[in-house]
Structures are given as structure tokens and as C-alpha cells.
Motif scaffolding. Structure first.
Motif, PDB file in Angstrom:
ATOM      1  N   ALA A  76       0.752  -1.656   0.073  1.00  0.00           N
ATOM      2  CA  ALA A  76      -0.126  -0.067  -0.006  1.00  0.00           C
ATOM      3  C   ALA A  76       1.028   1.354   0.249  1.00  0.00           C
ATOM      4  O   ALA A  76       0.786   2.027  -0.701  1.00  0.00           O
ATOM      5  N   VAL A  77       1.725   1.488   0.739  1.00  0.00           N
ATOM      6  CA  VAL A  77       2.962   2.687   0.735  1.00  0.00           C
ATOM      7  C   VAL A  77       3.539   2.804  -0.537  1.00  0.00           C
ATOM      8  O   VAL A  77       3.688   3.967  -1.159  1.00  0.00           O
ATOM      9  N   VAL A  78       3.143   1.968  -1.311  1.00  0.00           N
ATOM     10  CA  VAL A  78       4.030   1.876  -3.098  1.00  0.00           C
ATOM     11  C   VAL A  78       2.626   2.923  -3.267  1.00  0.00           C
ATOM     12  O   VAL A  78       3.339   4.149  -4.750  1.00  0.00           O
ATOM     13  N   ASP A  79       1.241   2.252  -3.320  1.00  0.00           N
ATOM     14  CA  ASP A  79       1.094   2.653  -4.349  1.00  0.00           C
ATOM     15  C   ASP A  79      -0.087   3.885  -3.336  1.00  0.00           C
ATOM     16  O   ASP A  79      -1.303   4.887  -4.687  1.00  0.00           O
ATOM     17  N   ILE A  80       0.082   4.749  -2.492  1.00  0.00           N
ATOM     18  CA  ILE A  80      -0.653   5.617  -1.864  1.00  0.00           C
ATOM     19  C   ILE A  80       0.343   6.808  -1.821  1.00  0.00           C
ATOM     20  O   ILE A  80       1.438   6.691  -1.718  1.00  0.00           O
ATOM     21  N   ASP A  81      -0.409   7.683  -2.139  1.00  0.00           N
ATOM     22  CA  ASP A  81       0.183   9.370  -1.434  1.00  0.00           C
ATOM     23  C   ASP A  81      -0.277   9.758   0.215  1.00  0.00           C
ATOM     24  O   ASP A  81      -1.182  10.022   0.140  1.00  0.00           O
ATOM     25  N   SER A  82       0.747   9.692   0.743  1.00  0.00           N
ATOM     26  CA  SER A  82       0.766   9.444   2.237  1.00  0.00           C
ATOM     27  C   SER A  82      -0.055  10.790   2.530  1.00  0.00           C
ATOM     28  O   SER A  82      -0.661  11.440   3.636  1.00  0.00           O
ATOM     29  N   GLY A  83      -0.195  12.003   1.605  1.00  0.00           N
ATOM     30  CA  GLY A  83      -0.618  13.281   1.891  1.00  0.00           C
ATOM     31  C   GLY A  83      -1.953  13.014   2.252  1.00  0.00           C
ATOM     32  O   GLY A  83      -2.838  13.340   3.144  1.00  0.00           O
ATOM     33  N   TRP A  84      -2.799  12.343   1.214  1.00  0.00           N
ATOM     34  CA  TRP A  84      -4.216  12.079   1.644  1.00  0.00           C
ATOM     35  C   TRP A  84      -4.505  11.255   2.996  1.00  0.00           C
ATOM     36  O   TRP A  84      -5.614  11.945   3.669  1.00  0.00           O
ATOM     37  N   VAL A  85      -3.477  10.488   3.635  1.00  0.00           N
ATOM     38  CA  VAL A  85      -3.634   9.679   4.784  1.00  0.00           C
ATOM     39  C   VAL A  85      -3.886  11.200   5.688  1.00  0.00           C
ATOM     40  O   VAL A  85      -4.284  10.915   6.622  1.00  0.00           O
ATOM     41  N   GLU A  86      -2.753  12.130   5.370  1.00  0.00           N
ATOM     42  CA  GLU A  86      -2.398  13.202   6.323  1.00  0.00           C
ATOM     43  C   GLU A  86      -3.699  14.068   6.465  1.00  0.00           C
ATOM     44  O   GLU A  86      -4.572  14.360   7.772  1.00  0.00           O
ATOM     45  N   LYS A  87      -4.408  14.270   5.317  1.00  0.00           N
ATOM     46  CA  LYS A  87      -5.498  14.801   5.257  1.00  0.00           C
ATOM     47  C   LYS A  87      -6.913  13.912   6.198  1.00  0.00           C
ATOM     48  O   LYS A  87      -7.611  14.936   6.498  1.00  0.00           O
ATOM     49  N   TYR A  88      -6.560  12.556   6.056  1.00  0.00           N
ATOM     50  CA  TYR A  88      -8.090  12.246   6.537  1.00  0.00           C
ATOM     51  C   TYR A  88      -8.027  12.123   7.701  1.00  0.00           C
ATOM     52  O   TYR A  88      -8.319  11.922   8.470  1.00  0.00           O
ATOM     53  N   SER A  89      -6.248  11.947   8.094  1.00  0.00           N
ATOM     54  CA  SER A  89      -6.295  12.148   9.774  1.00  0.00           C
ATOM     55  C   SER A  89      -6.577  13.898  10.472  1.00  0.00           C
ATOM     56  O   SER A  89      -7.288  13.655  11.428  1.00  0.00           O
ATOM     57  N   GLU A  90      -6.644  15.094   9.895  1.00  0.00           N
ATOM     58  CA  GLU A  90      -6.533  16.177   9.957  1.00  0.00           C
ATOM     59  C   GLU A  90      -8.426  15.930  10.592  1.00  0.00           C
ATOM     60  O   GLU A  90      -9.097  16.350  10.707  1.00  0.00           O
ATOM     61  N   ARG A  91      -8.972  15.228   9.598  1.00  0.00           N
ATOM     62  CA  ARG A  91     -10.542  15.250   9.128  1.00  0.00           C
ATOM     63  C   ARG A  91     -10.757  14.429  10.518  1.00  0.00           C
ATOM     64  O   ARG A  91     -11.950  15.230  10.874  1.00  0.00           O
ATOM     65  N   ILE A  92     -10.425  13.329  10.693  1.00  0.00           N
ATOM     66  CA  ILE A  92     -10.880  12.662  11.781  1.00  0.00           C
ATOM     67  C   ILE A  92     -10.505  13.237  13.558  1.00  0.00           C
ATOM     68  O   ILE A  92     -11.109  13.102  14.625  1.00  0.00           O
ATOM     69  N   GLY A  93      -9.322  14.266  12.950  1.00  0.00           N
ATOM     70  CA  GLY A  93      -8.645  14.801  14.192  1.00  0.00           C
ATOM     71  C   GLY A  93      -7.528  13.469  14.715  1.00  0.00           C
ATOM     72  O   GLY A  93      -6.732  13.631  16.546  1.00  0.00           O
ATOM     73  N   VAL A  94      -7.239  12.441  14.181  1.00  0.00           N
ATOM     74  CA  VAL A  94      -6.193  11.501  15.286  1.00  0.00           C
ATOM     75  C   VAL A  94      -5.254  11.327  14.100  1.00  0.00           C
ATOM     76  O   VAL A  94      -5.426  10.795  12.754  1.00  0.00           O
TER      77      VAL A  94
END
Length: 149
Positions: A76-94
């Protein structure tokens, strides 16, 4: 011990899972750490039991079609832009940690420090389950999953 329906348990067993399954997570840990993800004990415990499983299950909307999820953060780390995971983290607050991919690789699977599992694709973020086992049951059974505002 995870509580799964008979149908989910059968799908997991077809994928190579067993109650006493325990895999080495060192490659997953190395991949996640190299990308700066926070590693939580709940994530590592989940990966020990389910890491490496590719589970094929009935598509919940299209009759006679199959869907799948893959619990493998190294892929998954090869396929996924970690920037999106950061945005999702900000969205839920953790902070979220990448654990795999779902819906035939269209969505990123992530887990929070309490074991809650989410799936994201672009601006869409859904809560899959309250734990890793709950998320697996939700995916395999086609249970409705709420979108996160």
C-alpha cells in the motif's frame, strides 16, 4: 478472539487465515516507518493476525461480482500518496496508520490508535469499523459504512 459470522470466517479461511495465525510484521514496520507513519500496538497486533491476507468476498452492490481487500501496508505505501492519509488524519482529528487497500485497491485502509478502521479515496472517507475484526466483518458482509463528513 475475533467474533466473525460463519460466512466471514469461511472467506478468511479460504484466504489462509486461522485463529492462531501470527506473521512477522518487521517488513510492514520498516515500510511504515520509512514513510513516517505512527505505529500503534493495536495496528501491529492486527497485522500479526491478518497481515498478508488477500480476501475475496461477494460485492455488496453488484450481484455475481467479487470484491477484495488486501492487508499489506508494504504494498500500500507504494500505491498511496501519504498526503491523503495526512488529510484524512486531520479530518478525524487523530493520526492514522496505513494497513492496506480495499474495494479492489480503490480505497486506502487505515487504522487509528484505538483500532478504528477507515477507508479513503480522494475526498471520500468512510468509517469501516470500530476494530480490525469489525472492519473485516463489515467488508465481508456488505454492511453499510458511514461516510465521515
Amino acid at each position: 478472539m475475533a467474533v466473525f459470522s460463519a460466512e466471514t470466517r469461511a472467506l478468511l479461511k479460504q484466504s489462509g487465515w486461522s485463529e492462531d495465525r501470527c506473521v512477522d510484521t518487521s517488513e510492514y514496520e520498516k515500510s511504515l516507518q520509512s514513510e513516517g507513519y505512527s505505529l500503534y500496538e493495536v495496528v501491529l497486533d492486527f497485522l500479526k493476525r491478518f497481515g498478508g491476507l488477500l480476501v475475496v468476498y461477494p460485492h455488496h452492490r453488484v450481484k455475481d461480482e467479487k470484491d477484495q481487500f488486501y492487508i499489506n501496508p508494504t504494498v500500500a505505501v507504494v500505491d498511496i500518496d501519504s498526503g491523503w492519509v495526512e488529510k484524512y488524519s486531520e479530518r478525524i482529528g487523530v493520526p492514522l496508520c496505513l494497513i492496506g487497500q480495499a474495494f479492489s485497491y480503490h480505497m486506502t485502509l487505515m487504522m487509528d490508535s484505538n483500532g478504528g478502521v477507515y477507508a479513503g479515496y480522494d475526498d471520500t472517507l468512510i468509517r469501516i469499523g470500530n476494530s480490525g475484526s469489525d472492519a473485516i466483518e463489515a467488508l465481508c458482509s456488505g454492511r453499510d459504512m458511514p461516510e465521515v463528513p
